[in-house]
Design an enzyme around this catalytic site. Structure first.
Site, PDB file in Angstrom:
ATOM      1  CG  ASN A  44      -4.725   3.839  -4.361  1.00 50.47           C
ATOM      2  OD1 ASN A  44      -5.695   3.078  -4.392  1.00 50.47           O
ATOM      3  ND2 ASN A  44      -3.844   3.805  -3.389  1.00 50.47           N
ATOM      4  CG  HIS A  51      -2.051   0.894   1.173  1.00 53.41           C
ATOM      5  ND1 HIS A  51      -3.266   0.536   0.652  1.00 53.41           N
ATOM      6  CD2 HIS A  51      -2.191   2.177   1.564  1.00 53.41           C
ATOM      7  CE1 HIS A  51      -4.099   1.547   0.718  1.00 53.41           C
ATOM      8  NE2 HIS A  51      -3.461   2.561   1.271  1.00 53.41           N
ATOM      9  CG  HIS A  78     -10.643   3.256   2.203  1.00 51.15           C
ATOM     10  ND1 HIS A  78     -11.200   3.636   3.385  1.00 51.15           N
ATOM     11  CD2 HIS A  78      -9.310   3.373   2.378  1.00 51.15           C
ATOM     12  CE1 HIS A  78     -10.243   3.980   4.224  1.00 51.15           C
ATOM     13  NE2 HIS A  78      -9.082   3.836   3.644  1.00 51.15           N
ATOM     14  CG  ASN A  79     -10.582  -1.660  -3.299  1.00 49.90           C
ATOM     15  OD1 ASN A  79     -11.345  -0.723  -3.479  1.00 49.90           O
ATOM     16  ND2 ASN A  79      -9.617  -1.958  -4.130  1.00 49.90           N
ATOM     17  NE  ARG A 139      -6.964  12.841   6.411  1.00 52.65           N
ATOM     18  CZ  ARG A 139      -7.842  11.847   6.535  1.00 52.65           C
ATOM     19  NH1 ARG A 139      -9.097  12.114   6.794  1.00 52.65           N
ATOM     20  NH2 ARG A 139      -7.459  10.589   6.393  1.00 52.65           N
ATOM     21  CG  ASP A 140      -4.692  12.008  -0.269  1.00 52.44           C
ATOM     22  OD1 ASP A 140      -3.819  12.184   0.604  1.00 52.44           O
ATOM     23  OD2 ASP A 140      -5.057  10.876  -0.636  1.00 52.44           O
ATOM     24  CB  SER A 145      -6.177  -1.472  -4.532  1.00 53.32           C
ATOM     25  OG  SER A 145      -6.764  -2.477  -3.721  1.00 53.32           O
ATOM     26  CD  GLU A 164      -5.643   7.112  -1.018  1.00 54.51           C
ATOM     27  OE1 GLU A 164      -4.510   7.493  -1.346  1.00 54.51           O
ATOM     28  OE2 GLU A 164      -6.199   7.453   0.026  1.00 54.51           O
ATOM     29  CE1 TYR A 167       0.552   2.744  -4.956  1.00 55.86           C
ATOM     30  CE2 TYR A 167       2.070   4.223  -3.839  1.00 55.86           C
ATOM     31  CZ  TYR A 167       0.795   3.893  -4.224  1.00 55.86           C
ATOM     32  OH  TYR A 167      -0.233   4.712  -3.895  1.00 55.86           O
ATOM     33  CE  LYS A 171      -3.335   9.468  -4.480  1.00 53.59           C
ATOM     34  NZ  LYS A 171      -2.634   9.291  -3.238  1.00 53.59           N
TER      35      LYS A 171
END
Lengths: 765, 214
Positions: free
Chosen positions: A551, A62, A108-109, A129-130, A553, A106, A65, A104
């Site tokens: 991102n 995470h 959250h899977n 927040r990013d 995952s 991202e 990478y 961006k």
């Protein structure tokens, strides 16, 4: 693990002895034996538990990478309009008028499967927040969701929880969720995908970065207190699921959107002063990744006193503080002397503000807790020497081209359309979208499928003669194509995204991608990763839409079963005058024209299509091929026609083919259409495979436009040598007429389209 | 809401912080939508105990005008400035959609004076707790005093889901007994230009401003 405060009564040597790590600890934290040995060698000692925890988080897939980095480096990331590419909290592009779009996507899977509400809510909170960490005010949220088969027992529970979670965070913080995609496939039964995307706006010259500056400068912790939630979440998200995975629920973070809102406002207020030198949000791996990344990006070090970190619970250990993923927290480096001013802003917003340490020039991370050294490690091995693997891969591609005549059926065209709109993958997602506040902030023009891309007005760019600029946003991926051919699938995701942006009237500008795959240690999964990155690169370079953030995952597998490869493309585009934005709905007496399809086109692409699934009950064969020249051509001509204000609607042809697209354009205004057919197909019957492939084939690089001025449009198309096919003029009959072959009632189809998802969710309207 | 007010008056409105307990004399106070304190407790319950609420009550007792929208309406209810209660939506889901509102026959008020009785406005809602409930005696009182200002309305006879939250008698907004306070769930500030799909919201706010300031 014993808490350090209990250990306070013992002396330093005893304490250190108890803290020393063993190989078993490393394995338990998800590190390999080689990685553990590498760590011991690089830091020249056996790490203590806190140090090991920090390494394991930073070395997790995470954060590091490590499996994908080699290939991510091949993505095109540069263009004249790129201000910041990958590597920061979010990507930044120039959209003119001294404005920058910051965005961006991202995933959250893993957390969303374990705990759908909190998992998806914190996914939204994290991506917001990013974006505001970069100094941008978020203006829109999008999402790409994948769930298991509609009839799988958990699906309903997961859909309901994820949708509530996304809405719960976005609605409360007051940022509109303007669209996205939701799909269902049995490969996601044990691993759903929740990818959240945020877009923000900043002044071009007021972008904030994360690299630490100036030894001696104060390091500030702001926001919510640190609790024991989400400890080691990044490591959890870097492993496969097994039967026991629900035991991992405590590693899921808990969201607090109101504190998120306070933090957003306080940070933006502080950023309006000159106090902030650098800033980083505490996302995955919390205080660990934020401190390590800030220090290492600035080629500096950091010394923190963990006793000064505001905690929610008593007796938290250094290990817990460093690995907590409590939400709504930020780490900042302030200009010396501005601490008081900054503190007063955070006091006003009722948020914690604590000076927890300082920047050093040692290039080491030094932590103290209860008077002991809790951690003293060089930063280089954490980041620069982090493992990067070249895992073996094999790109498997299905080259078999299916012919229309391979598909025999006793279904009529009307039957097929009915089945298509009863498919939850195609049917209207209104039931989901209505649970999101799409109109808060007052700048939403088109949301949730009104247009191929969602369009928001850029507040403050209004001119006397115009409502001002607009941003268009979309997320796209067709996993069944990627599965059959990862390279074509990767290209297709980019092309469809670009087509969607253009169909809304905007120029495609840049990409954020969310690469969701199974276990990269499997040779074919690694092949899917490499193949789709190759495809994305090709298409993105050709279309001039660089990848500026993203991102990855991996390990989306349960008991060894992998998800469909799902490289989601989030794309944004811009338009100068937002009143020129196009919706998908045609108006009365508009002529519908297909761009990118000529009179001789008779045989549609059936391999891997929704149509094929209906006939064969499976996807098979090669996916529709991609011609990048053609894609570029239809996009450019559409934008040209729209600039001349000749268009009233546009909708690209994708899942379900031509006829599905036409229906979607007619639904809203209760219109009908007598469809022209190519001359060879006019004498077919409704079962004819060739005619059916014309109706439902998923050939790419096609967009249907609607116009009131057919003559001028034809003139422009002929002048530019673009293939087109005139479908006919909309009427008020609510019927779709295929010459003498078939007359289809659109009211029935509309009904199916709207009722499918509510019925699936047990919420009959 | 700030954009809408600025569009009408040409001036940015004054923003009042929730901890404020001393404010200048104002023509109109608008309590906008949002999620005050996250609405983790009953919606508006914490905000209704903010220091600024006393100031608003003083403003009302002097005959001042207040418009509460969405969370603003919930706060007015929790502060007991308006009667009744706002429960979870009947389907227990947050709902964001356009609604049609019908102007009711009601007491003199600055909000709807330029609209005809029965006139329909297209204004969107976005809430989770907008299901207005009033016990029978209160409902009777509201009717008799002409304090029901806006109701959700059907566009077609067979339309089923026109009421987005299941409120009693399709109530969307109610007035105080002097007609100077309006609480409503729909968001007029989200229907202020044609790109929003209509300007009925702007008409409502504009009427209010014009009635007060002239």
């Amino acid at each position: 693990m014993d808490t350090q405060s209990q250990l306070l009564k013992i002396n330093k040597n005893e304490y250190l002895a108890q803290q020393k790590s063993k190989l078993e600890d490393a394995l338990e934290m998800g590190l390999t034996k080689d990685e553990y040995n590498l760590i011991c060698k690089k830091i020249n000692k056996t790490p203590n538990m806190t140090e090991l925890g920090i390494f394991s988080a930073m070395f997790s897939e995470h954060c590091s990478y490590k499996s994908s980095k080699k290939w991510l480096k091949t993505l095109p990331t540069a263009a004249s309009h790129v201000i910041q590419g990958p590597g920061e909290n979010a990507g930044v592009i120039d959209i003119g008028d001294n404005l920058a779009a910051v965005f961006k996507i991202e995933s959250h899977n893993h957390p969303s499967f374990l705990e759908p509400y909190q998992g998806s809510a914190t996914g939204v909170g994290g991506i917001l927040r990013d974006v505001f960490t970069m100094g941008a005010r978020p203006i829109a949220l999008m999402n790409a969701l994948r769930f298991g088969a509609p009839d799988q027992p958990l699906t309903k529970h997961l859909v309901s929880g994820v949708v509530k979670g996304i809405g719960g965070y976005g609605n409360c913080i007051g940022i509109p969720t303007v669209g996205g995609e939701t799909n269902f496939d049995k490969s996601y039964d044990g691993n759903i995908l929740v990818n959240a995307m945020a877009v923000g706006l900043a002044k071009k010259d007021r972008i904030f970065y994360s690299a630490a500056t100036g030894a001696g400068n104060p390091v500030i912790y702001v926001g919510a207190k640190t609790g024991r939630d989400g400890i080691h979440g990044a490591t959890m998200a870097s492993a496969e699921f097994t039967e026991n995975s629900t035991q991992k629920r405590p590693t899921v973070q808990v969201g607090d959107p109101f504190t998120g809102k306070l933090l957003l406002e306080a940070c933006l207020e502080l950023m309006n002063t000159d106090a902030v030198l650098s800033i980083q949000d505490m996302g995955a791996a919390g205080l660990t990744s934020s401190s390590v990344e800030m220090a290492s990006k600035g080629s500096l070090g950091m010394k923190l006193n963990l006793d000064l970190v505001p905690t929610r619970e008593d007796k938290m250990t250094s290990y817990e503080i460093m690995l907590s993923e409590s939400q709504e927290r930020m780490l900042m480096i302030l200009k010396p002397g501005s601490e008081e001013k900054a503190k007063s802003i955070f006091d006003k917003w009722d948020l914690d503000f604590s000076i927890i340490g300082e920047v050093t020039n040692t290039r080491r991370l030094v932590l103290t807790k209860d008077g002991f050294d809790a951690c003293d490690i060089p930063l280089a091995p954490l980041v620069d020497d982090a493992p990067e693997y070249n895992k073996p891969y094999e790109i498997k591609t299905n080259k078999k081209v299916l012919k229309p005549s391979d598909l025999k059926t006793n279904l009529t065209i009307a039957d097929i359309l009915n089945i298509i709109f009863k498919n939850p993958n195609i049917a209207s997602k209104k039931w989901i979208w209505e649970q999101y506040d799409s109109s808060v902030m007052g700048d939403t023009i088109f949301a949730n499928g009104d247009s191929d891309a969602s369009v928001v007005k850029i507040h403050g760019t209004e001119k006397k003669e115009s409502y001002g600029k607009g941003l268009a946003i979309t997320t796209d991926c067709t996993p069944r194509y990627v599965k059959s051919d990862p390279i074509i699938g990767g290209m297709q995701a980019v092309c469809e995204a670009a087509r969607n942006i253009a169909s809304s009237g905007a120029k495609p500008l840049a990409i954020t991608n969310n690469l969701n795959f199974g276990n990269p240690d499997k040779i074919n999964v690694m092949g899917e990763i490499v193949g789709s990155i190759t495809g994305i690169s090709k298409a993105a370079s050709f279309l001039g839409t660089p990848i500026v953030s993203g991102n990855v995952s991996l390990y989306n597998e349960t008991n060894g079963k992998s998800i469909l490869p799902t490289p989601v493309i989030g794309m944004i585009g811009a338009m100068e005058e937002v009143e020129n934005a196009l919706e998908i709905s045609a108006k009365l007496d508009n002529v519908l024209i297909i761009l990118g399809q000529n009179d001789n086109f008779e045989s549609g692409w059936v391999g891997c299509s929704i149509y094929q699934e209906i006939i064969n009950k499976k996807y098979d064969g090669a996916p529709p091929s991609i011609n990048l020249e053609d894609e570029k051509k239809v996009i450019e001509i559409l934008l040209k026609l729209n600039k001349q204000k000749l268009l009233t609607a546009a909708h690209d042809i994708s899942d379900g083919g031509l006829l599905t697209t036409v229906c979607e354009m007619l639904f809203k205004n209760n219109l009908g259409l007598d469809i022209n057919l190519p001359s060879n197909l006019t004498n077919c019957d409704s079962y004819n495979p060739l005619l059916q492939s014309w109706c439902f084939g998923e050939d790419q690089a096609r967009i249907i436009i609607a116009t009131k001025d057919i003559k001028k449009v034809q003139l422009t198309l002929n002048k530019n040598n673009v293939d087109f096919f005139v479908l006919g003029k909309t009427n008020s009959t609510s019927n779709l007429n295929l010459k003498n072959i078939s007359t289809i009632s659109l009211n029935e189809l509309r009904n199916s389209n709207e009722k499918t998802i509510p019925t699936m969710m047990g919420n009959k309207q | 809401m700030i954009v809408a007010l600025k569009k009408i008056t040409g001036k940015a409105p004054i923003k009042i912080w929730h901890k404020e307990n001393d404010i200048p004399n104002l023509d109109l106070i608008v309590i906008p939508g949002g999620f005050s304190f996250g609405d983790y407790l009953r919606c508006g319950a914490l905000a209704a105990r903010s220091p600024v609420i006393n100031v608003i009550k003083n403003h009302i007792s002097r005959g001042g005008t207040v418009l509460g929208v969405c969370n603003g309406f919930q706060i007015l209810i929790e502060a007991k400035i308006l009667p009744g209660s706002l429960m979870r939506n009947k389907k227990l889901l947050f709902t964001c959609k356009e609604t049609t509102l019908e102007v009711q026959s009601c007491i003199k008020n600055p909000f709807l004076s330029s609209f005809k009785i029965g006139e329909c406005l297209k204004i969107p809602v976005a809430h989770n707790e907008g299901n207005y409930f009033a016990p029978n005696d209160l409902l009777k009182e509201l009717k008799e005093e002409g304090r029901i200002a806006l109701k959700y309305s059907k566009q077609k006879d067979n339309e089923k889901n026109y009421n987005p939250n299941g409120s009693t008698e399709d109530i969307a907004g109610i007035l105080s007994n002097n007609g100077r306070v309006l609480g409503m769930m729909p968001h007029p500030e989200r229907a202020i230009n044609y790109l929003h799909g209509g300007t009925d919201g702007l008409k409502l706010i504009k009427n209010c401003v014009e009635q007060i300031i002239g």
